[in-house]
Write a protein that holds these residues in place. Structure first.
Motif, short mmCIF file in Angstrom:
data_model
loop_
_atom_site.label_atom_id
_atom_site.label_comp_id
_atom_site.label_asym_id
_atom_site.label_seq_id
_atom_site.Cartn_x
_atom_site.Cartn_y
_atom_site.Cartn_z
N PHE A 116 33.10 37.61 56.10
CA PHE A 116 33.18 36.18 56.46
C PHE A 116 34.60 35.82 56.88
N GLU A 117 35.09 36.56 57.86
CA GLU A 117 36.44 36.33 58.37
C GLU A 117 36.54 34.95 59.00
N GLY A 118 37.66 34.31 58.78
CA GLY A 118 37.90 33.00 59.37
C GLY A 118 37.28 31.85 58.59
N MET A 119 36.58 32.14 57.52
CA MET A 119 35.95 31.10 56.72
C MET A 119 36.89 30.71 55.58
N ARG A 120 37.02 29.43 55.33
CA ARG A 120 37.83 28.96 54.21
C ARG A 120 37.15 29.39 52.91
N LEU A 121 37.86 30.13 52.08
CA LEU A 121 37.27 30.71 50.89
C LEU A 121 37.42 29.79 49.68
N THR A 122 36.29 29.31 49.21
CA THR A 122 36.25 28.58 47.95
C THR A 122 35.91 29.59 46.86
N PRO A 123 36.08 29.25 45.59
CA PRO A 123 35.69 30.19 44.53
C PRO A 123 34.22 30.62 44.63
N ASP A 124 33.34 29.69 45.02
CA ASP A 124 31.92 30.02 45.17
C ASP A 124 31.70 31.04 46.30
N ILE A 129 30.77 36.71 48.34
CA ILE A 129 31.27 37.87 49.09
C ILE A 129 31.44 39.06 48.16
N ARG A 130 32.02 38.84 46.98
CA ARG A 130 32.18 39.93 46.01
C ARG A 130 30.83 40.52 45.62
N THR A 131 29.82 39.68 45.46
CA THR A 131 28.47 40.16 45.11
C THR A 131 27.91 41.03 46.23
N ASN A 132 28.05 40.59 47.48
CA ASN A 132 27.57 41.39 48.62
C ASN A 132 28.30 42.74 48.69
N ALA A 168 41.09 44.85 51.84
CA ALA A 168 41.98 43.72 52.16
C ALA A 168 41.33 42.40 51.80
N LYS A 169 40.04 42.27 52.09
CA LYS A 169 39.33 41.01 51.78
C LYS A 169 39.29 40.78 50.28
N LEU A 170 38.95 41.81 49.52
CA LEU A 170 38.85 41.65 48.08
C LEU A 170 40.21 41.38 47.44
N GLN A 171 41.29 41.87 48.04
CA GLN A 171 42.62 41.60 47.51
C GLN A 171 42.99 40.13 47.69
N HIS A 172 42.37 39.46 48.66
CA HIS A 172 42.66 38.05 48.90
C HIS A 172 41.75 37.12 48.13
N THR A 173 40.78 37.66 47.42
CA THR A 173 39.91 36.84 46.58
C THR A 173 40.44 36.89 45.16
N HIS A 174 40.10 35.93 44.39
CA HIS A 174 40.64 35.86 43.02
C HIS A 174 39.76 36.55 42.04
#
Length: 174
Positions: A116-124, A129-132, A168-174
Motif C-alpha cells: 500500500f505504497e503512498g497510503m497514509r499509514l494509520t495504526p489500523d 498490512i502486517r497481517t497480510n 522496508a515497509k515493515l520497518q516503517h510500521t510500528h
C-alpha cells in the motif's frame, strides 16, 4: 505446496485448472472452473492423466487478504478473497523454462495488499498490512519447511526485490 496454502474461507479450494501442452502459445488441452472449489488432491487426480514433462499446469485459488473497503458503508478495511495462481512447469515445457522460472511459480498478483505504497499509514492500516505480510511469510516458510525446495524468490511486477520492499515497509510500521 497446495497443502501449505491458506485457502479463502469464502472461496475455498482450487477454482480453476488449465493444462498447457509444449508452450504457452499452444491451446490448452483442459480448462475447467470449479464452483465450489475442489481440494488439491482432486485437482491432482484430474491433472494426473496429463502428467507429461512437456506440459504446464495452472491452478487458481483464493486467499483472504485485508484490503480497503470500496463500499462506503461499514468497516474501512475488509478481508476479501484475492486470486493466486500456481504455475507448474514440466522439464521440457517451453524448452525448459523451469531453469529460469523454477518448477513452480506462485503468482500472488499485485504487491499492493502487502505494501500500500503512498497510503497514509494509520495504526489500523499498519496492522492490516502486517497481517497480510504475515500470511505471505507463513506460506513461504511452510513451503520451504515441508516441500523440500531448493530455493525461492519473492518477485514483484514492479521488478523490484519484493523481500527488500517488504522489509522496508515493515520497518516503517510500528
Amino acid at each position: 505446496m497446495l497443502r501449505q496454502f491458506l485457502f479463502s474461507a469464502v472461496r475455498e479450494g482450487i477454482t480453476c485448472l488449465s493444462i498447457h501442452p509444449v508452450a504457452w502459445s499452444e491451446p490448452t488441452v483442459l480448462e475447467r472452473r470449479f464452483d465450489p472449489g475442489i481440494s488439491p488432491e482432486e485437482a491432482a487426480e484430474i491433472a494426473g492423466e496429463f502428467a507429461h514433462d512437456d506440459y504446464a499446469f495452472v491452478l487458481e485459488a483464493f486467499w483472504d487478504l485485508w484490503v480497503p473497503n470500496e463500499d462506503e458503508h461499514g468497516e474501512a478495511w475488509v478481508q476479501r478473497p484475492t486470486a493466486v495462481k500456481f504455475l507448474v512447469h514440466g522439464m521440457q515445457f517451453e524448452e525448459g523454462v523451469y531453469t529460469e522460472d523454477g518448477h513452480i511459480q506462485v503468482d500472488f498478483g499485485l504487491d499492493t495488499p502487502f505494501l500500500f505504497e503512498g497510503m497514509r499509514l494509520t495504526p489500523d492500516i499498519e496492522e492490516r498490512i502486517r497481517t497480510n505480510v504475515a500470511r505471505l511469510v507463513a506460506f513461504s516458510t511452510a513451503v520451504e519447511r515441508h516441500c523440500n525446495i531448493s530455493g525461492r524468490v519473492l518477485w514483484s511486477e514492479s521488478e523490484d526485490n519484493l523481500a527488500q520492499k517488504l522489509i522496508a515497509k515493515l520497518q516503517h510500521t510500528h
